[in-house]
Design an enzyme around this catalytic site. Structure first.
Site, PDB file in Angstrom:
ATOM      1  N   LYS A   7      -4.676  10.761   5.120  1.00  0.00           N
ATOM      2  CA  LYS A   7      -4.324   9.961   6.304  1.00  0.00           C
ATOM      3  C   LYS A   7      -3.349  10.793   7.133  1.00  0.00           C
ATOM      4  O   LYS A   7      -2.133  10.694   6.967  1.00  0.00           O
ATOM      5  CB  LYS A   7      -3.710   8.634   5.883  1.00  0.00           C
ATOM      6  CG  LYS A   7      -4.553   7.896   4.821  1.00  0.00           C
ATOM      7  CD  LYS A   7      -3.675   7.020   3.953  1.00  0.00           C
ATOM      8  CE  LYS A   7      -4.303   6.624   2.642  1.00  0.00           C
ATOM      9  NZ  LYS A   7      -5.629   6.087   2.674  1.00  0.00           N
TER      10      LYS A   7
ATOM     11  N   ASP B  37      -0.904  18.874  19.112  1.00  0.00           N
ATOM     12  CA  ASP B  37      -0.255  19.851  20.006  1.00  0.00           C
ATOM     13  C   ASP B  37       0.650  20.871  19.321  1.00  0.00           C
ATOM     14  O   ASP B  37       1.580  21.387  19.963  1.00  0.00           O
ATOM     15  CB  ASP B  37       0.576  19.118  21.066  1.00  0.00           C
ATOM     16  CG  ASP B  37      -0.283  18.340  22.043  1.00  0.00           C
ATOM     17  OD1 ASP B  37      -1.511  18.518  22.036  1.00  0.00           O
ATOM     18  OD2 ASP B  37       0.290  17.548  22.824  1.00  0.00           O
TER      19      ASP B  37
ATOM     20  N   LYS C 237       3.316   4.389  -1.148  1.00  0.00           N
ATOM     21  CA  LYS C 237       3.489   5.284  -2.292  1.00  0.00           C
ATOM     22  C   LYS C 237       4.810   6.026  -2.087  1.00  0.00           C
ATOM     23  O   LYS C 237       4.892   6.937  -1.265  1.00  0.00           O
ATOM     24  CB  LYS C 237       2.353   6.298  -2.416  1.00  0.00           C
ATOM     25  CG  LYS C 237       0.971   5.686  -2.681  1.00  0.00           C
ATOM     26  CD  LYS C 237       0.191   5.497  -1.423  1.00  0.00           C
ATOM     27  CE  LYS C 237      -1.179   4.915  -1.699  1.00  0.00           C
ATOM     28  NZ  LYS C 237      -1.843   4.450  -0.463  1.00  0.00           N
TER      29      LYS C 237
ATOM     30  N   HIS D 250      -9.769  11.054   1.727  1.00  0.00           N
ATOM     31  CA  HIS D 250      -8.804   9.958   1.627  1.00  0.00           C
ATOM     32  C   HIS D 250      -7.502  10.274   2.340  1.00  0.00           C
ATOM     33  O   HIS D 250      -6.612   9.414   2.442  1.00  0.00           O
ATOM     34  CB  HIS D 250      -8.527   9.645   0.143  1.00  0.00           C
ATOM     35  CG  HIS D 250      -7.780   8.375  -0.089  1.00  0.00           C
ATOM     36  ND1 HIS D 250      -6.445   8.344  -0.438  1.00  0.00           N
ATOM     37  CD2 HIS D 250      -8.173   7.074  -0.036  1.00  0.00           C
ATOM     38  CE1 HIS D 250      -6.054   7.093  -0.599  1.00  0.00           C
ATOM     39  NE2 HIS D 250      -7.074   6.301  -0.359  1.00  0.00           N
TER      40      HIS D 250
ATOM     41  N   ASP E  69      16.903  11.015  -7.862  1.00  0.00           N
ATOM     42  CA  ASP E  69      18.326  11.371  -7.726  1.00  0.00           C
ATOM     43  C   ASP E  69      18.818  11.324  -6.279  1.00  0.00           C
ATOM     44  O   ASP E  69      19.856  11.917  -5.962  1.00  0.00           O
ATOM     45  CB  ASP E  69      18.588  12.773  -8.304  1.00  0.00           C
ATOM     46  CG  ASP E  69      18.384  12.824  -9.800  1.00  0.00           C
ATOM     47  OD1 ASP E  69      18.368  11.744 -10.430  1.00  0.00           O
ATOM     48  OD2 ASP E  69      18.221  13.931 -10.345  1.00  0.00           O
TER      49      ASP E  69
ATOM     50  N   HIS F 244       0.815  -1.209   0.000  1.00  0.00           N
ATOM     51  CA  HIS F 244       0.000   0.000   0.000  1.00  0.00           C
ATOM     52  C   HIS F 244       0.852   1.265   0.000  1.00  0.00           C
ATOM     53  O   HIS F 244       0.326   2.378   0.062  1.00  0.00           O
ATOM     54  CB  HIS F 244      -0.905  -0.028   1.240  1.00  0.00           C
ATOM     55  CG  HIS F 244      -2.060   0.898   1.196  1.00  0.00           C
ATOM     56  ND1 HIS F 244      -2.296   1.866   2.160  1.00  0.00           N
ATOM     57  CD2 HIS F 244      -3.059   1.047   0.297  1.00  0.00           C
ATOM     58  CE1 HIS F 244      -3.383   2.539   1.863  1.00  0.00           C
ATOM     59  NE2 HIS F 244      -3.863   2.067   0.746  1.00  0.00           N
TER      60      HIS F 244
END
Length: 484
Positions: A404, A409, A226, A402, A231, A224
């Site tokens: 996450k 604080d 990404k 979508h 470079d 899952h």
């Protein structure tokens, strides 16, 4: 043969219960949670064949046996030199501890995992939504000089995916090293585009291929993550996959898609590189050469401390879940969370309840309409207990939430691929960036407050008055929480 044909079911039942008894002995010897132990024993004993399938999918502790081995990469001299350079001296660590106060528990928690060093002097750019990410990413890809490494759960064969693949092919034709790995269940790349990648010199491999990917749904142990590394200087991580679905704009079909991604530069790119290499080493039959160029020193231009942490069946511990748990438990003022799927374990539920009952401002944004009917119903089944404890829940109405993210604080925040659900915590391969910086945390806080304007507040009195039919659907969906 006649005897076998006449007694086939008896033989199968004997085999089933022989395996089931072996599994039951294994479960008992683990001395785990009594309730779970009894549940698995009952399933194995009462439901022949089906019980074995359930235990195979959910009852085994794959983290102990690990899906793949990291030693080839972790033991490379280049990686060891990077780890030595990453270790903070006492002076730097004391400055961080003075700033972070109680949040130093997080640093020390993940420091015990040598693959999650705290890096300083990073630059972090928070990117809101897919259309902005792809504009920024494609520009960086076109400017690449040495190599491009990419790892995605979803690469779709659509306009956005085709544009990405065209760029990768152009860079490979220019002589750059280009690697792409994609999840075989999450992605849809035509054979035509795969042939184009190969003919251009782009090395591409599917992650844990399946025979009928279109029929497997949310099969276990999916990648899952990404990740993009350009470079060794620029990295990307977050919630946005490669698909038109994530792009908002004129003429774009589908619902508005709200998401968050990060563009990183500085020493924190190197842990991203490490995790990519371990994945690539797994998906290809050829042992990858860990080159010095992958871990060249970077003179950081920013001032943001960042920790990259990954988790999955390849790690000793559920690192991301433990980081979230610790961050919530050490919060002193507020906890703001956005997640598309809220199907948490008991630890996270209890932490949020205690935080809210202790007087902290705890807010949760989830989508009002999900891309999964059963996941949404399961999510709704978890709301009443936290609402009663004082957690404020908001349903995002503008489209699909979508993103996450967790913001705490004005000091700590995290953005990545990990949802607040069992699949992300224990089954899939995930990766998050932990950010210890007031300015970036406040920026994410502003995004959260802006998103609240597109939300509907969930009132406890009205929520508990939902029909019994709705509650029954949610309770049944909750039974499938380990699958979702």
């Amino acid at each position: 043969m006649d005897y076998l044909k006449q007694n086939i079911w008896l033989i199968l039942f004997i085999i089933n219960y022989a395996i089931a008894i072996s599994a039951i002995v294994t479960i008992l010897l683990k001395n785990k949670n009594p309730a779970k132990t009894v549940s698995y024993i009952l399933v194995l004993a009462v439901f022949p064949f089906f019980g074995l399938v359930v235990y195979y999918l959910f009852g085994q502790q794959y983290r102990k046996t690990k899906i793949f081995n990291r030693k080839h990469i972790a033991n490379a001299d280049v990686v060891k030199r990077f780890e030595e350079r990453s270790n903070l001296n006492d002076k730097d660590l004391s400055k961080i501890e003075e700033f972070l106060e109680s949040k130093t528990q997080l640093v020390h928690l993940l420091k015990r995992n040598h693959e999650a060093p705290l890096t300083l002097n990073n630059d972090v750019e928070i990117i809101k939504n897919g259309e902005n990410k792809f504009e920024r990413l494609f520009k960086d890809l076109k400017a690449a000089k040495k190599y491009i490494h990419m790892e995605y759960y979803v690469v779709e064969d659509d306009e956005t995916g085709a544009e990405l693949i065209n760029i990768l092919c152009d860079k490979a034709n220019d002589g750059l090293e280009v690697y792409l790995t994609y999840d075989d269940v999450g992605s849809r790349i035509s054979n035509k585009l795969k042939r184009k990648l190969s003919s251009s010199g782009v090395k591409h491999e599917p992650f844990m291929p399946v025979i009928f990917s279109s029929l497997t749904g949310k099969s276990n142990f999916r990648n899952h993550r990404k990740i993009v590394i350009i470079d060794g200087q620029i990295g990307y991580v977050g919630g946005i996959n490669v698909s038109d679905e994530y792009v908002n704009g004129v003429g774009i079909k589908g619902p508005y898609w709200r998401d968050t991604h990060l563009r990183l530069s500085g020493p924190c790119v190197k842990p991203l590189q490490f995790h990519f290499l371990t994945t690539w080493d797994f998906v290809t039959d050829e042992k990858i050469e860990v080159k010095d160029v992958y871990f060249d020193e970077i003179e950081g231009q920013g001032n943001v401390p960042v920790q990259i942490t990954a988790s999955g069946p390849d790690t000793d511990w559920p690192n991301i879940m433990e980081a979230m748990f610790t961050a919530i438990n050490t919060a002193e003022d507020y906890i703001y969370i956005t997640t598309p799927y809220f199907i948490p374990n008991e630890q996270i539920i209890t932490s949020l309840q205690i935080a809210a009952k202790s007087g902290l401002d705890v807010k949760l944004i989830i989508p009002e309409k999900s891309d999964s009917w059963i996941a949404q119903r399961a999510t709704f089944s978890f709301l009443e207990p936290i609402l009663k404890a004082g957690v404020k829940v908001y349903l995002y109405q503008k489209g699909f939430m979508h993103a996450k993210t967790i913001v705490i604080d004005d000091i700590f925040s995290t953005v990545g691929t990990c949802n607040l659900d069992n699949r992300s915590f224990n089954i899939n391969f995930e990766i998050n960036a932990l950010i210890y910086h007031e300015g970036k945390t406040k920026e994410l806080k502003e995004h959260f407050n802006e998103d609240l304007k597109s939300c509907k507040f969930v009132e406890l009195d009205r929520w508990v008055e939902r029909s019994k039919w709705c509650k029954l659907q949610e309770s049944v969906a909750r039974l499938w929480a380990p699958l979702l």
